[in-house]
Write a protein that holds these residues in place. Structure first.
Motif, PDB file in Angstrom:
ATOM      1  N   PHE A   8      -3.131   7.017 -25.533  1.00 53.28           N
ATOM      2  CA  PHE A   8      -2.938   6.291 -26.785  1.00 53.28           C
ATOM      3  C   PHE A   8      -3.197   4.806 -26.547  1.00 53.28           C
ATOM      4  O   PHE A   8      -2.606   4.209 -25.641  1.00 53.28           O
ATOM      5  CB  PHE A   8      -1.503   6.474 -27.302  1.00 53.28           C
ATOM      6  CG  PHE A   8      -1.099   7.902 -27.550  1.00 53.28           C
ATOM      7  CD1 PHE A   8      -2.025   8.845 -27.967  1.00 53.28           C
ATOM      8  CD2 PHE A   8       0.224   8.304 -27.377  1.00 53.28           C
ATOM      9  CE1 PHE A   8      -1.655  10.165 -28.204  1.00 53.28           C
ATOM     10  CE2 PHE A   8       0.612   9.613 -27.608  1.00 53.28           C
ATOM     11  CZ  PHE A   8      -0.333  10.557 -28.017  1.00 53.28           C
ATOM     12  N   LEU A   9      -4.057   4.224 -27.366  1.00 51.88           N
ATOM     13  CA  LEU A   9      -4.362   2.789 -27.268  1.00 51.88           C
ATOM     14  C   LEU A   9      -4.151   2.139 -28.627  1.00 51.88           C
ATOM     15  O   LEU A   9      -4.838   2.471 -29.598  1.00 51.88           O
ATOM     16  CB  LEU A   9      -5.795   2.563 -26.789  1.00 51.88           C
ATOM     17  CG  LEU A   9      -6.297   1.115 -26.795  1.00 51.88           C
ATOM     18  CD1 LEU A   9      -5.417   0.222 -25.924  1.00 51.88           C
ATOM     19  CD2 LEU A   9      -7.751   1.033 -26.348  1.00 51.88           C
ATOM     20  N   ASP A  10      -3.235   1.209 -28.700  1.00 51.68           N
ATOM     21  CA  ASP A  10      -2.886   0.529 -29.949  1.00 51.68           C
ATOM     22  C   ASP A  10      -3.631  -0.798 -30.069  1.00 51.68           C
ATOM     23  O   ASP A  10      -3.754  -1.540 -29.090  1.00 51.68           O
ATOM     24  CB  ASP A  10      -1.370   0.295 -29.983  1.00 51.68           C
ATOM     25  CG  ASP A  10      -0.894  -0.260 -31.311  1.00 51.68           C
ATOM     26  OD1 ASP A  10      -1.457   0.123 -32.351  1.00 51.68           O
ATOM     27  OD2 ASP A  10       0.051  -1.067 -31.316  1.00 51.68           O
ATOM     28  N   GLU A  11      -4.113  -1.096 -31.295  1.00 50.99           N
ATOM     29  CA  GLU A  11      -4.764  -2.380 -31.618  1.00 50.99           C
ATOM     30  C   GLU A  11      -5.916  -2.669 -30.647  1.00 50.99           C
ATOM     31  O   GLU A  11      -6.004  -3.763 -30.071  1.00 50.99           O
ATOM     32  CB  GLU A  11      -3.738  -3.521 -31.601  1.00 50.99           C
ATOM     33  CG  GLU A  11      -2.576  -3.329 -32.564  1.00 50.99           C
ATOM     34  CD  GLU A  11      -2.953  -3.525 -34.026  1.00 50.99           C
ATOM     35  OE1 GLU A  11      -4.156  -3.675 -34.316  1.00 50.99           O
ATOM     36  OE2 GLU A  11      -2.051  -3.498 -34.879  1.00 50.99           O
ATOM     37  N   TYR A  12      -6.807  -1.719 -30.531  1.00 54.15           N
ATOM     38  CA  TYR A  12      -7.922  -1.859 -29.591  1.00 54.15           C
ATOM     39  C   TYR A  12      -8.811  -3.063 -29.884  1.00 54.15           C
ATOM     40  O   TYR A  12      -9.465  -3.611 -28.988  1.00 54.15           O
ATOM     41  CB  TYR A  12      -8.774  -0.575 -29.612  1.00 54.15           C
ATOM     42  CG  TYR A  12      -9.837  -0.579 -30.699  1.00 54.15           C
ATOM     43  CD1 TYR A  12     -11.156  -0.917 -30.413  1.00 54.15           C
ATOM     44  CD2 TYR A  12      -9.522  -0.294 -32.031  1.00 54.15           C
ATOM     45  CE1 TYR A  12     -12.126  -0.948 -31.405  1.00 54.15           C
ATOM     46  CE2 TYR A  12     -10.470  -0.334 -33.023  1.00 54.15           C
ATOM     47  CZ  TYR A  12     -11.778  -0.647 -32.703  1.00 54.15           C
ATOM     48  OH  TYR A  12     -12.739  -0.694 -33.694  1.00 54.15           O
ATOM     49  N   ASP A  13      -8.864  -3.497 -31.149  1.00 54.93           N
ATOM     50  CA  ASP A  13      -9.834  -4.523 -31.529  1.00 54.93           C
ATOM     51  C   ASP A  13      -9.274  -5.939 -31.576  1.00 54.93           C
ATOM     52  O   ASP A  13     -10.020  -6.888 -31.851  1.00 54.93           O
ATOM     53  CB  ASP A  13     -10.448  -4.193 -32.893  1.00 54.93           C
ATOM     54  CG  ASP A  13      -9.398  -4.067 -33.995  1.00 54.93           C
ATOM     55  OD1 ASP A  13      -8.214  -3.856 -33.667  1.00 54.93           O
ATOM     56  OD2 ASP A  13      -9.764  -4.163 -35.180  1.00 54.93           O
ATOM     57  N   THR A  14      -7.987  -6.123 -31.288  1.00 53.51           N
ATOM     58  CA  THR A  14      -7.418  -7.477 -31.326  1.00 53.51           C
ATOM     59  C   THR A  14      -8.159  -8.444 -30.402  1.00 53.51           C
ATOM     60  O   THR A  14      -8.558  -9.536 -30.842  1.00 53.51           O
ATOM     61  CB  THR A  14      -5.921  -7.449 -30.982  1.00 53.51           C
ATOM     62  OG1 THR A  14      -5.220  -6.714 -31.979  1.00 53.51           O
ATOM     63  CG2 THR A  14      -5.348  -8.863 -30.920  1.00 53.51           C
ATOM     64  N   PRO A  15      -8.373  -8.120 -29.124  1.00 55.40           N
ATOM     65  CA  PRO A  15      -9.102  -9.077 -28.270  1.00 55.40           C
ATOM     66  C   PRO A  15     -10.542  -9.281 -28.713  1.00 55.40           C
ATOM     67  O   PRO A  15     -11.106 -10.360 -28.505  1.00 55.40           O
ATOM     68  CB  PRO A  15      -9.025  -8.443 -26.876  1.00 55.40           C
ATOM     69  CG  PRO A  15      -8.747  -6.999 -27.113  1.00 55.40           C
ATOM     70  CD  PRO A  15      -7.941  -6.930 -28.353  1.00 55.40           C
ATOM     71  N   LEU A  16     -11.137  -8.276 -29.355  1.00 59.01           N
ATOM     72  CA  LEU A  16     -12.528  -8.404 -29.795  1.00 59.01           C
ATOM     73  C   LEU A  16     -12.649  -9.360 -30.977  1.00 59.01           C
ATOM     74  O   LEU A  16     -13.605 -10.139 -31.069  1.00 59.01           O
ATOM     75  CB  LEU A  16     -13.090  -7.030 -30.144  1.00 59.01           C
ATOM     76  CG  LEU A  16     -13.272  -6.109 -28.925  1.00 59.01           C
ATOM     77  CD1 LEU A  16     -13.382  -4.660 -29.351  1.00 59.01           C
ATOM     78  CD2 LEU A  16     -14.495  -6.526 -28.120  1.00 59.01           C
ATOM     79  N   GLN A  17     -11.694  -9.311 -31.897  1.00 62.46           N
ATOM     80  CA  GLN A  17     -11.721 -10.271 -33.003  1.00 62.46           C
ATOM     81  C   GLN A  17     -11.537 -11.697 -32.478  1.00 62.46           C
ATOM     82  O   GLN A  17     -12.202 -12.627 -32.936  1.00 62.46           O
ATOM     83  CB  GLN A  17     -10.631  -9.933 -34.026  1.00 62.46           C
ATOM     84  CG  GLN A  17     -10.917  -8.681 -34.834  1.00 62.46           C
ATOM     85  CD  GLN A  17     -10.154  -8.651 -36.139  1.00 62.46           C
ATOM     86  OE1 GLN A  17      -9.942  -9.682 -36.787  1.00 62.46           O
ATOM     87  NE2 GLN A  17      -9.727  -7.468 -36.553  1.00 62.46           N
ATOM     88  N   GLU A  18     -10.622 -11.859 -31.526  1.00 61.13           N
ATOM     89  CA  GLU A  18     -10.434 -13.180 -30.931  1.00 61.13           C
ATOM     90  C   GLU A  18     -11.710 -13.644 -30.232  1.00 61.13           C
ATOM     91  O   GLU A  18     -12.072 -14.821 -30.290  1.00 61.13           O
ATOM     92  CB  GLU A  18      -9.278 -13.126 -29.917  1.00 61.13           C
ATOM     93  CG  GLU A  18      -7.916 -12.875 -30.531  1.00 61.13           C
ATOM     94  CD  GLU A  18      -7.419 -14.076 -31.322  1.00 61.13           C
ATOM     95  OE1 GLU A  18      -7.307 -15.171 -30.732  1.00 61.13           O
ATOM     96  OE2 GLU A  18      -7.126 -13.915 -32.515  1.00 61.13           O
ATOM     97  N   ALA A  19     -12.397 -12.717 -29.574  1.00 62.83           N
ATOM     98  CA  ALA A  19     -13.640 -13.063 -28.873  1.00 62.83           C
ATOM     99  C   ALA A  19     -14.697 -13.569 -29.842  1.00 62.83           C
ATOM    100  O   ALA A  19     -15.438 -14.520 -29.543  1.00 62.83           O
ATOM    101  CB  ALA A  19     -14.171 -11.850 -28.110  1.00 62.83           C
TER     102      ALA A  19
END
Length: 560
Positions: free
Chosen positions: A174-185
């Motif tokens: 299970f991986l939660d909020e997978y895209d948070t670092p990508l939006q920051e990037a």
């Protein structure tokens, strides 16, 4: 007795063991398990219970929480004998990228690496006994802050191997909020570097991993397959328009009504609906944001809770720096109207600076917009009618626009007062100060502000007018009237008030000797194109209409 609300608690075990307020979402366990998809990517806006639901999934499946069935007593999943037997029988890897926010690639990578280090520390007991061979045990020593990209990419895959050896069963990941670092990037300009790192990590974890039984990822956006999921062919993507899991995230109208009754607040249902209803998942149009509802139940005060939960940097930037068409559409949305556009729910971050459709897709995925209806054009392409989700979202957009001008040394409402008082001297003083301080925020960011067209600036400026004069004026821009398209019209809601027509022009050194002449040409265009026509047709007297010409030369502005 009223239940106690634990604000911010996202751990299922903690909430249930303390008997805090909880709306039963355990039907999601059965639904997900019986669909049997190898890897599921499920997208929902912020604060819609993604973390809590994944914590619930871990509490249900994890063999490290076996024998804790009391947490599920009284919930729908516990009514079925087969699922009571299933609880606590699987090895589970649960990770969250929710806190991964950094302004550099190095910071983001370091944060992800630390998550990997922490989860290896949690499972270090796997090395006890003889389940693992020496090579597998030695791999734990490779997991450290300076590990290579290759080691980091394979880390979760290798940990799944060790868990499989130890427990004799494949692993649920299970991986939660997978895209948070990508939006920051994307926001901070290191998109390509982080995408390369995460693509490799995801491929090793979810694609080439025979030791994984099933995978489940949550996030806000469906980032394009080409960006990070190009090698994962077994991915089932469930977005806000999908019919799967319609009620698993967020509160339904029935659940909100039940909660209000629990707290003795049923008489406020209609106002709660006005403020917070409007999210649509699949065919369900009655979805509420859980954070806003629980905050309201706890504080008994109507406010903008949801959009205050985290930074709106990306959304604010895309609207502020967007094309005039984006800002004109925002005018319509803030005025309570719909916009019509094509959409692709697969967000291509590389296109956000160039594609209006990509921006509307992001705003839909993020919960700021809702789908009112879908039609087809002559080419049988789907056209989406979109509007702001609810009153809370509308209020927060107004606050966001005000912040664009907040950091200037002169107050925006002082300009409004000068405009209403026909004080051209102060209007000129203000506009030249604010253009120096904010002009660069409204150009494309790819060329010097002095060379940028002023449309982005003045349409952002118009949105500011809309916010500060809401309730007094109907403000529109770039609409047809008379023989052309005016730049800005302020129509008083009180027909006895003063209307305003504005025309913006760029100084043309070939045709004009100075900004004064540019202003005169702008004013003449208002007369020649009969821009007063629409105002007079709507009942505004000619003598109550004022004209202003705005002349631009780089960051220099002259109003007349």
């Amino acid at each position: 007795m009223k239940p106690v609300i634990s604000i911010g608690a996202q751990d299922f075990t903690y909430i249930r063991s303390h008997h805090y307020f909880y709306i039963d979402k355990t039907s999601f366990i059965k639904e997900w398990w019986e669909y049997g998809d190898a890897v599921t990517l499920l997208t929902r806006p912020r604060r819609f219970g993604k973390t809590l639901n994944l914590s619930m999934m871990e509490a249900f499946f994890s063999n490290q929480i076996a024998g804790r069935g009391e947490m599920f007593e009284g919930l729908s999943i516990w009514n079925e004998e087969a699922y009571r037997r299933l609880q606590g029988t699987w090895p589970v890897l649960f990770l969250s990228f929710a806190g991964m926010k950094g302004d550099t690639y190095e910071t983001a990578r370091e944060g992800i690496v630390q998550i990997i280090i922490d989860i290896y520390a949690k499972y270090r007991f796997l090395m006890d006994g003889n389940a693992l061979n020496e090579q597998e045990k030695e791999y734990f020593d490779f997991i450290k802050p300076d590990m290579s990209d290759a080691v980091a990419s394979m880390s979760l895959h290798r940990l799944a191997i060790c868990m499989n050896r130890y427990y004799g069963k494949k692993v649920l990941i299970f991986l939660d909020e997978y895209d948070t670092p990508l939006q920051e990037a994307y926001v901070y300009g290191y998109w390509e570097k982080l995408v390369s790192f995460i693509r490799s990590l995801f491929n090793c974890t979810f694609k080439t991993n025979p030791y994984m039984e099933r995978g489940l990822m949550t996030g806000i956006t469906r980032i394009s397959k080409e960006s990070i999921f190009s090698d994962i062919s077994n991915l089932e993507v469930v977005t806000t328009t999908s019919e799967k899991y319609e009620t698993a995230f967020g509160f339904t109208e029935e659940e909100v009504a039940g909660a209000l009754e629990q707290f003795g607040m049923s008489e406020f249902l209609e106002k709660v609906r006005y403020w917070y209803n409007g999210f649509r998942f699949g065919n369900r149009r009655d979805i509420y944001n859980p954070w806003s509802i629980t905050k309201y139940l706890d504080g008994k005060k109507f406010s903008t809770y949801w959009m205050n939960t985290s930074s709106n940097k990306l959304v604010g930037r895309l609207i502020r720096e967007g094309t005039p068409d984006i800002k004109i559409a925002m005018e319509d949305l803030l005025a309570g109207k719909e916009i019509t556009t094509m959409l692709d729910e697969e967000i291509v971050f590389d296109q956000l600076d160039e594609s209006n459709e990509a921006i509307w897709s992001l705003l839909l995925a993020s919960g700021y917009l809702k789908v009112d209806s879908i039609a087809e054009n002559e080419e049988e392409e789907e056209l989406y009618q979109l509007s702001l989700t609810n009153f809370e979202v509308k209020r927060e957009f107004r606050k966001m626009i005000r912040k664009w001008f907040k950091n200037t040394s002169v107050r925006y409402n002082d300009f409004i007062k000068a405009l209403l008082a026909d004080d051209i001297d102060y209007m000129n003083q203000y506009m030249n100060q604010i253009s120096l301080q904010t002009f660069s925020s409204f150009d494309t960011g790819r060329k010097p502000s002095e060379d940028a067209e002023p449309e982005r600036f003045y349409h952002g400026f118009v949105l500011g007018l809309m916010v500060d004069l809401a309730g007094q004026y109907r403000i529109t821009s770039n609409r047809e009237s008379g023989l052309g398209r005016y730049d800005v019209v302020m129509e008083p809601l009180n027909r006895q008030g003063q209307a305003v027509v504005m025309e913006f022009k760029i100084f043309n050194p070939i045709k004009e000797k100075d900004l004064n002449e540019t202003v005169e040409n702008a004013l003449q265009q208002i007369e020649d194109k009969k821009y007063d026509t629409e105002l007079m047709a709507r009942g505004v007297a000619k003598e109550n209409i004022r004209h202003y010409g705005f002349a631009f030369e780089g960051k220099k502005i002259l109003i007349g």
